[in-house]
Motif scaffolding. Structure first.
Motif, short mmCIF file in Angstrom:
data_model
loop_
_atom_site.label_atom_id
_atom_site.label_comp_id
_atom_site.label_asym_id
_atom_site.label_seq_id
_atom_site.Cartn_x
_atom_site.Cartn_y
_atom_site.Cartn_z
N ALA A 79 -12.81 12.27 -9.44
CA ALA A 79 -11.79 12.25 -8.54
C ALA A 79 -11.72 10.64 -7.91
O ALA A 79 -10.47 10.37 -7.62
N GLU A 80 -12.54 9.70 -7.98
CA GLU A 80 -12.39 8.56 -7.72
C GLU A 80 -11.40 7.72 -9.00
O GLU A 80 -10.52 7.00 -8.34
N ALA A 81 -11.80 8.04 -9.87
CA ALA A 81 -10.91 7.57 -11.19
C ALA A 81 -9.53 7.70 -11.29
O ALA A 81 -8.64 6.97 -11.42
N GLU A 82 -9.28 9.07 -10.81
CA GLU A 82 -7.74 9.43 -10.67
C GLU A 82 -7.01 8.36 -9.67
O GLU A 82 -5.87 8.36 -9.93
N GLU A 83 -7.81 7.90 -8.73
CA GLU A 83 -7.04 7.01 -8.02
C GLU A 83 -6.28 5.76 -8.36
O GLU A 83 -5.66 4.80 -7.85
N TRP A 120 -17.49 14.10 -8.52
CA TRP A 120 -16.83 13.26 -7.46
C TRP A 120 -16.35 11.83 -8.13
O TRP A 120 -15.48 11.22 -7.79
N LEU A 121 -16.85 11.25 -9.21
CA LEU A 121 -16.45 10.04 -10.09
C LEU A 121 -15.19 10.29 -10.67
O LEU A 121 -14.45 9.14 -10.67
N SER A 166 -15.48 -2.00 -10.48
CA SER A 166 -16.29 -1.50 -9.19
C SER A 166 -16.45 0.03 -9.43
O SER A 166 -17.69 0.67 -9.15
N TRP A 167 -15.57 0.85 -9.86
CA TRP A 167 -15.76 2.26 -10.35
C TRP A 167 -16.59 2.21 -11.33
O TRP A 167 -17.73 3.04 -11.37
N ARG A 212 -20.41 2.16 -9.82
CA ARG A 212 -20.69 3.29 -9.21
C ARG A 212 -21.04 4.51 -10.05
O ARG A 212 -22.10 5.24 -10.05
#
Length: 323
Positions: free
Chosen positions: A83-87, A80-81, A26-27, A30
């Motif tokens: 930062a999402e991947a770090e989760e 932004w992406l 899903s990442w 995006r």
């Protein structure tokens, strides 16, 4: 791959747990829908961990020039992406990006479809916009691995664009090809694309027969086999009767190898393209009208009759010439 292309390899060491594979995919979707809006973007291929003990997912991003890649690297969308991947990272892992010295070409598993599209004159920009919408749609489908767009060489006079579409399995690729979203996009493209030909690399005769660009279906094997026979039989007879005697003093092993090379080359570049072009109306018929063993239409029988007739004519010619 041209050496002037700029490549970025992103490595995501994902945590373990239920649903992590879907979360990473899903990442990536995006990521893909953001990066395709940047000038010069060519492809973004997601490679899963190479073995069970590994947690490293790789995303290989390609741009046409280093300058265009640099624009992406300094964009707010990329930040932004990340930062999402770090989760999604495992404890202690760091999301990394590297610029390799040489091109990364590893594509383990999956299935690739080659789509060649002839664009109508003056519709290049419309095609680019349509392609962007298509990529956004297919990136949302399960199993999407990436897409690679190859534009015609400037000044070549060609209007053919080539797309390499990758999914993790034939089933997921077929779900995209049969989807309402793709049907709507194909309807939009009627005024933009003059002709489309698709070839799936996982096929019984790769490179010799195309797949149906509307359904993704390959031709029935028995039909493809008959076409190969029609083109192969005269080549074999010519080689045995007229070419083989020219090498009478050479060892038969070497001569057989040479004749096979000539035969395969002629089949690939001469006879099969010629026959596929003239029997395209017949090749795909069974996949849309049912199992050929149970229900054979008049058109199918007509094509089969023509094939048998051609084989009889070929055999007669060589029989008479030998008497």
């Amino acid at each position: 791959m041209n050496d002037s292309h700029a490549t970025l390899i992103c490595t995501l060491s994902a945590r373990t747990g239920t649903g992590i594979n879907r979360a990473v995919s899903s990442w990536q979707i995006r990521f893909h829908t953001k990066v395709i809006r940047f000038e010069g973007f060519m492809s973004a291929d997601l490679l899963p961990p190479p073995h069970a003990s590994s947690r490293d997912w790789k995303l290989i991003v390609r741009f046409r020039t280093p300058e265009q890649l640099d624009q992406w690297m300094h964009s707010a969308e990329r930040s932004w992406l990340i930062a999402e991947a770090e989760e999604l990272l495992a404890d202690g892992a760091v999301f990394s990006e590297t610029l390799p010295d040489k091109e990364e070409t590893s594509h383990p598993g999956g299935v690739t479809e080659i789509i060649r599209s002839q664009i109508r004159p003056g519709m290049e920009e419309a095609y680019r916009l349509w392609t962007r919408r298509t990529q956004e749609a297919q990136a949302r489908f399960e199993g999407f691995r990436g897409v690679h767009i190859i534009a015609p060489t400037p000044g070549s006079g060609s209007s053919e664009w080539t797309t390499l579409l990758r999914f993790d399995s034939e089933g997921n690729l077929d779900r995209w090809r049969h989807s309402p979203e793709r049907s709507a996009l194909l309807e939009e493209a009627r005024e933009v694309i003059q002709k489309t030909e698709a070839t799936r690399l996982k096929s019984p005769f790769p490179g010799w027969t195309p797949i149906d660009p509307n359904t993704g279906a390959s031709p029935p094997r028995w039909k493809t086999g008959l076409l190969v026979l029609v083109g192969l039989y005269p080549l074999v007879m010519i080689n045995l009767r007229y070419v083989r005697p020219l090498f009478g003093s050479l060892d038969s092993t070497l001569v057989t190898l040479m004749l096979n090379i000539l035969t395969v080359a002629a089949t690939t570049y001469v006879t099969m393209p010629f026959l596929v072009g003239r029997f395209s109306w017949w090749l795909m018929l069974d996949r849309t009208e049912g199992d050929p063993r149970k229900s054979m239409t008049n058109t199918t029988w007509r094509g089969l009759g023509i094939i048998v007739g051609i084989l009889l004519v070929e055999a007669s010619i060589f029989w008479i010439s030998h008497v």
